[in-house]
Design a protein around this motif. Structure first.
Motif, PDB file in Angstrom:
ATOM      1  N   TRP A 165      41.605  32.270  51.919  1.00 39.85           N
ATOM      2  CA  TRP A 165      41.545  31.236  50.797  1.00 39.85           C
ATOM      3  C   TRP A 165      42.087  31.926  49.373  1.00 39.85           C
ATOM      4  O   TRP A 165      41.916  32.792  49.400  1.00 39.85           O
ATOM      5  CB  TRP A 165      40.344  30.441  50.775  1.00 39.85           C
ATOM      6  N   GLY A 166      42.921  30.947  48.932  1.00 44.48           N
ATOM      7  CA  GLY A 166      43.630  31.481  47.777  1.00 44.48           C
ATOM      8  C   GLY A 166      42.397  31.765  46.655  1.00 44.48           C
ATOM      9  O   GLY A 166      42.931  32.747  45.635  1.00 44.48           O
ATOM     10  N   VAL A 167      41.296  31.095  46.423  1.00 44.55           N
ATOM     11  CA  VAL A 167      40.518  31.260  45.242  1.00 44.55           C
ATOM     12  C   VAL A 167      39.948  32.911  45.410  1.00 44.55           C
ATOM     13  O   VAL A 167      39.820  33.347  44.037  1.00 44.55           O
ATOM     14  CB  VAL A 167      39.490  30.056  45.329  1.00 44.55           C
ATOM     15  N   PRO A 168      39.252  33.093  46.424  1.00 48.16           N
ATOM     16  CA  PRO A 168      38.749  34.394  46.369  1.00 48.16           C
ATOM     17  C   PRO A 168      39.711  35.521  46.376  1.00 48.16           C
ATOM     18  O   PRO A 168      39.537  36.692  45.553  1.00 48.16           O
ATOM     19  CB  PRO A 168      37.744  34.533  47.637  1.00 48.16           C
ATOM     20  N   ASN A 169      40.957  35.123  46.944  1.00 46.23           N
ATOM     21  CA  ASN A 169      42.167  36.250  46.647  1.00 46.23           C
ATOM     22  C   ASN A 169      42.455  36.475  45.441  1.00 46.23           C
ATOM     23  O   ASN A 169      42.616  37.519  44.845  1.00 46.23           O
ATOM     24  CB  ASN A 169      43.237  35.684  47.360  1.00 46.23           C
ATOM     25  N   ARG A 170      42.366  35.189  44.288  1.00 46.79           N
ATOM     26  CA  ARG A 170      42.838  35.493  43.151  1.00 46.79           C
ATOM     27  C   ARG A 170      41.867  36.140  42.527  1.00 46.79           C
ATOM     28  O   ARG A 170      41.964  36.931  41.600  1.00 46.79           O
ATOM     29  CB  ARG A 170      43.187  34.153  42.708  1.00 46.79           C
ATOM     30  N   GLN A 171      40.546  36.087  42.700  1.00 45.74           N
ATOM     31  CA  GLN A 171      39.481  36.792  42.114  1.00 45.74           C
ATOM     32  C   GLN A 171      39.424  38.180  42.565  1.00 45.74           C
ATOM     33  O   GLN A 171      39.175  38.820  41.608  1.00 45.74           O
ATOM     34  CB  GLN A 171      37.867  36.227  42.735  1.00 45.74           C
ATOM     35  N   LYS A 172      39.667  38.523  43.700  1.00 41.74           N
ATOM     36  CA  LYS A 172      39.876  39.824  44.150  1.00 41.74           C
ATOM     37  C   LYS A 172      40.927  40.719  43.713  1.00 41.74           C
ATOM     38  O   LYS A 172      40.785  41.735  43.084  1.00 41.74           O
ATOM     39  CB  LYS A 172      39.980  39.751  45.465  1.00 41.74           C
ATOM     40  N   SER A 173      42.196  39.939  43.399  1.00 38.87           N
ATOM     41  CA  SER A 173      43.184  40.563  42.669  1.00 38.87           C
ATOM     42  C   SER A 173      43.531  41.883  43.083  1.00 38.87           C
ATOM     43  O   SER A 173      43.610  42.292  44.483  1.00 38.87           O
ATOM     44  CB  SER A 173      42.996  40.593  41.279  1.00 38.87           C
ATOM     45  N   ASP A 174      43.621  42.961  42.367  1.00 37.81           N
ATOM     46  CA  ASP A 174      43.717  44.379  42.686  1.00 37.81           C
ATOM     47  C   ASP A 174      42.443  45.195  42.748  1.00 37.81           C
ATOM     48  O   ASP A 174      42.529  46.510  42.876  1.00 37.81           O
ATOM     49  CB  ASP A 174      44.856  45.166  41.855  1.00 37.81           C
ATOM     50  N   SER A 175      41.222  44.683  42.955  1.00 38.22           N
ATOM     51  CA  SER A 175      40.218  45.335  42.803  1.00 38.22           C
ATOM     52  C   SER A 175      39.858  46.056  44.140  1.00 38.22           C
ATOM     53  O   SER A 175      40.184  45.518  45.385  1.00 38.22           O
ATOM     54  CB  SER A 175      38.977  44.512  42.466  1.00 38.22           C
ATOM     55  N   GLY A 176      38.993  46.983  44.206  1.00 39.89           N
ATOM     56  CA  GLY A 176      38.403  47.710  45.447  1.00 39.89           C
ATOM     57  C   GLY A 176      37.300  47.363  45.516  1.00 39.89           C
ATOM     58  O   GLY A 176      36.575  46.475  44.765  1.00 39.89           O
ATOM     59  N   PRO A 177      36.406  47.708  46.801  1.00 39.91           N
ATOM     60  CA  PRO A 177      35.179  47.245  47.266  1.00 39.91           C
ATOM     61  C   PRO A 177      33.896  47.456  46.167  1.00 39.91           C
ATOM     62  O   PRO A 177      33.227  46.985  46.159  1.00 39.91           O
ATOM     63  CB  PRO A 177      35.010  47.846  48.624  1.00 39.91           C
ATOM     64  N   GLY A 178      34.607  48.514  45.395  1.00 40.66           N
ATOM     65  CA  GLY A 178      33.403  48.800  44.283  1.00 40.66           C
ATOM     66  C   GLY A 178      33.395  47.870  43.192  1.00 40.66           C
ATOM     67  O   GLY A 178      32.396  47.700  42.545  1.00 40.66           O
ATOM     68  N   GLU A 179      34.280  47.013  43.219  1.00 42.33           N
ATOM     69  CA  GLU A 179      34.176  45.978  41.960  1.00 42.33           C
ATOM     70  C   GLU A 179      34.279  44.500  42.436  1.00 42.33           C
ATOM     71  O   GLU A 179      33.791  43.738  41.743  1.00 42.33           O
ATOM     72  CB  GLU A 179      35.904  46.156  41.252  1.00 42.33           C
ATOM     73  N   TRP A 180      34.804  44.315  43.751  1.00 43.57           N
ATOM     74  CA  TRP A 180      34.704  43.012  44.350  1.00 43.57           C
ATOM     75  C   TRP A 180      34.221  43.082  45.768  1.00 43.57           C
ATOM     76  O   TRP A 180      34.643  44.100  46.484  1.00 43.57           O
ATOM     77  CB  TRP A 180      35.914  42.475  44.288  1.00 43.57           C
ATOM     78  N   LYS A 181      33.444  42.132  46.459  1.00 44.45           N
ATOM     79  CA  LYS A 181      33.099  42.131  47.580  1.00 44.45           C
ATOM     80  C   LYS A 181      33.220  40.668  48.327  1.00 44.45           C
ATOM     81  O   LYS A 181      33.064  39.806  47.865  1.00 44.45           O
ATOM     82  CB  LYS A 181      31.577  42.720  47.968  1.00 44.45           C
ATOM     83  N   PRO A 182      33.557  40.673  49.686  1.00 45.76           N
ATOM     84  CA  PRO A 182      33.503  39.431  50.283  1.00 45.76           C
ATOM     85  C   PRO A 182      32.152  39.030  50.573  1.00 45.76           C
ATOM     86  O   PRO A 182      31.175  39.723  50.470  1.00 45.76           O
ATOM     87  CB  PRO A 182      34.241  39.951  51.564  1.00 45.76           C
ATOM     88  N   HIS A 210      34.026  54.331  47.710  1.00 47.92           N
ATOM     89  CA  HIS A 210      33.253  54.925  48.858  1.00 47.92           C
ATOM     90  C   HIS A 210      31.845  54.544  48.844  1.00 47.92           C
ATOM     91  O   HIS A 210      31.383  54.263  50.111  1.00 47.92           O
ATOM     92  CB  HIS A 210      33.468  56.349  48.623  1.00 47.92           C
ATOM     93  N   ASP A 211      30.980  54.522  47.933  1.00 45.97           N
ATOM     94  CA  ASP A 211      29.707  54.021  47.957  1.00 45.97           C
ATOM     95  C   ASP A 211      29.760  52.679  48.635  1.00 45.97           C
ATOM     96  O   ASP A 211      28.674  52.253  49.242  1.00 45.97           O
ATOM     97  CB  ASP A 211      29.022  54.096  46.676  1.00 45.97           C
ATOM     98  N   ALA A 212      30.357  51.734  48.012  1.00 49.63           N
ATOM     99  CA  ALA A 212      30.234  50.240  48.418  1.00 49.63           C
ATOM    100  C   ALA A 212      30.701  50.281  50.035  1.00 49.63           C
ATOM    101  O   ALA A 212      29.942  49.613  50.758  1.00 49.63           O
ATOM    102  CB  ALA A 212      31.162  49.446  47.820  1.00 49.63           C
ATOM    103  N   LEU A 213      31.498  50.858  50.353  1.00 47.26           N
ATOM    104  CA  LEU A 213      31.901  50.700  51.755  1.00 47.26           C
ATOM    105  C   LEU A 213      30.854  51.408  52.494  1.00 47.26           C
ATOM    106  O   LEU A 213      30.661  50.757  53.728  1.00 47.26           O
ATOM    107  CB  LEU A 213      33.422  51.854  52.051  1.00 47.26           C
ATOM    108  N   GLN A 214      30.239  52.437  52.373  1.00 45.68           N
ATOM    109  CA  GLN A 214      29.112  52.964  53.081  1.00 45.68           C
ATOM    110  C   GLN A 214      28.114  51.689  53.070  1.00 45.68           C
ATOM    111  O   GLN A 214      27.495  51.474  54.263  1.00 45.68           O
ATOM    112  CB  GLN A 214      28.315  54.138  52.223  1.00 45.68           C
ATOM    113  N   THR A 215      27.930  50.956  52.091  1.00 42.66           N
ATOM    114  CA  THR A 215      26.840  49.966  52.046  1.00 42.66           C
ATOM    115  C   THR A 215      27.466  48.802  53.231  1.00 42.66           C
ATOM    116  O   THR A 215      26.573  48.079  53.695  1.00 42.66           O
ATOM    117  CB  THR A 215      26.594  49.408  50.647  1.00 42.66           C
TER     118      THR A 215
END
Length: 220
Positions: A165-182, A210-215
């Motif tokens: 969906w376009g809405v969370p995609n725009r929210q995610k932008s260029d963030s990694g999993p430490g800054e944004w999560k589904p 890395h820590d977010a991905l472990q979680t």
């Protein structure tokens, strides 16, 4: 795929319908759910691969441009269809196509939010193709030193692409999993995909990512 003539507004020719559970393209193996459930053993493999990823700090991103990742949605797998339509065909259900490639309509169970989206080509921005490991982040983590051919391959790699969906995609932008999560139900599958891409292209992660991905992998 079941090919039947349909009246499709604004397009000519035959439109095909891909029923849930059928195989719309070679090797897609799309189940009725849209196909994001990890396979057996994926979690253990991702945990092992994550432990082997290098941890690094982000660069400043200077010089990044989307065009430095080559042609957008190039047919890099040479199946006659561009990557955007390939991914829509893979990730949507009840797909209607014009000809062999162009996805005109379908249904998306958005993996990022859980929202059910009705896709129509006339409102194409409602469903977007996301890079799980974002291009700009990859640039900051080392892709700035790659050849343009390698960047183009990365940008069009099916393993790094998701219809969302376009809405969370725009929210995610260029963030990694430490800054944004589904949403929580998708965090395991998201982490597995992210780690697989990082390993394939020898991309490091930040400590926070890395820590977010472990979680996320504990959600499996």
């Amino acid at each position: 795929m079941i090919a039947v003539p349909l009246a499709a507004a604004g397009c000519e020719g035959k439109v095909s319908v891909t029923e849930p559970g059928s195989s719309p393209s070679a090797g897609s193996g799309k189940p009725a759910s849209g196909g994001h459930k990890p396979a057996s053993g994926d979690q253990a493999r991702a945990r092992k691969d994550l432990s082997g990823l290098r941890i690094a700090s982000e660069g400043d991103g200077g010089g990044y441009e989307r065009g430095k990742f080559g042609t957008r949605w190039k047919d890099t797998d040479h199946n006659g269809c561009d990557q955007r339509n390939d991914v829509l065909d893979r990730d949507l259900t009840k797909v209607e196509k014009k000809g062999d490639c162009v996805v005109m309509a379908g249904r998306l169970d958005d993996p990022y939010s859980g929202k059910k989206i009705t896709f129509a080509k006339k409102d194409a921005s409602e469903v977007q193709i996301d890079h799980v490991y974002p291009l700009a982040l990859a640039w900051r983590m080392g892709a700035s030193r790659w050849s343009e051919d390698r960047r183009e391959t990365f940008a069009n790699d099916h393993g790094n692409l998701l219809a969302v969906w376009g809405v969370p995609n725009r929210q995610k932008s260029d963030s990694g999993p430490g800054e944004w999560k589904p949403q929580k139900p998708f965090q395991c599958a998201y982490a597995i995909k992210y780690v697989a891409v990082a390993k394939k292209y020898s991309l490091p992660t930040t400590r926070a990512d890395h820590d977010a991905l472990q979680t996320f992998l504990t959600r499996c």
